[in-house]
Design a protein around this motif. Structure first.
Motif: not given
Length: 169
Positions: A124-135, A153-163
């Motif tokens: 999910y973190h990679r998916a978020l990076q892709i979309m934020e880069s596009l935006l 939101n999903i990334d925050g739940i699945v990866n709570p320790n991810q920056p």
């Protein structure tokens, strides 16, 4: 305004345009052209108003539609006055913007495919990076903000320790 005075409608359209009321501007320039289809300035000004409407569009389809109309208006002005460099510049610029919309559509398609594939892999973190880069790189990608917020939101739940990435796409 005197009935039948194309120049007066064109001038009123310019006033509306300066006031940021582009729909009113479009209406007046169209009336000017109805009254005098040989009024190159009305084509030019209508093109400018249409371009501004495209900038305010809420989605790529609306933007593209308005900019295609702007290009047609500029073409009408060029047909009447080939020596006007402003019109030629605006026509070329608008065509370039239309090309960028097509490029953006392709980039969105590729990014969305990559972003859709990442959750299947539970990345999910990679998916978020892709979309934020596009935006960040394409302001016209604004319609994808809600999808990106859901990924946050999903990334925050699945990866709570991810920056944290950009919190305000």
């Amino acid at each position: 305004i005197e009935p039948g005075d194309a120049s007066a409608h064109n001038n009123l359209g310019l006033a509306w345009q300066r006031a940021g009321r582009y729909e009113d501007s479009v209406r007046e320039h169209r009336e000017a052209l109805r009254l005098n289809p040989e009024l190159a300035a009305a084509y030019y000004n209508l093109g400018n108003a249409q371009f501004r409407l495209g900038q305010q569009a809420k989605d790529l389809d609306g933007m593209q539609e308005a900019w295609e109309m702007a290009a047609k208006c500029y073409q009408g002005a060029v047909a009447l006055d080939k020596s006007d460099r402003d019109v030629s510049y605006n026509l070329a610029f608008t065509r370039k913007c239309l090309d960028q919309i097509e490029q953006l559509r392709e980039a969105v398609k590729r990014a969305k495919t990559s972003a859709d594939d990442a959750p299947r892999k539970r990345d999910y973190h990679r998916a978020l990076q892709i979309m934020e880069s596009l935006l960040q790189s394409n302001p016209a990608a604004k319609p994808l903000e809600e999808f990106t917020r859901k990924l946050q939101n999903i990334d925050g739940i699945v990866n709570p320790n991810q920056p944290a990435l950009n919190q305000n796409p």
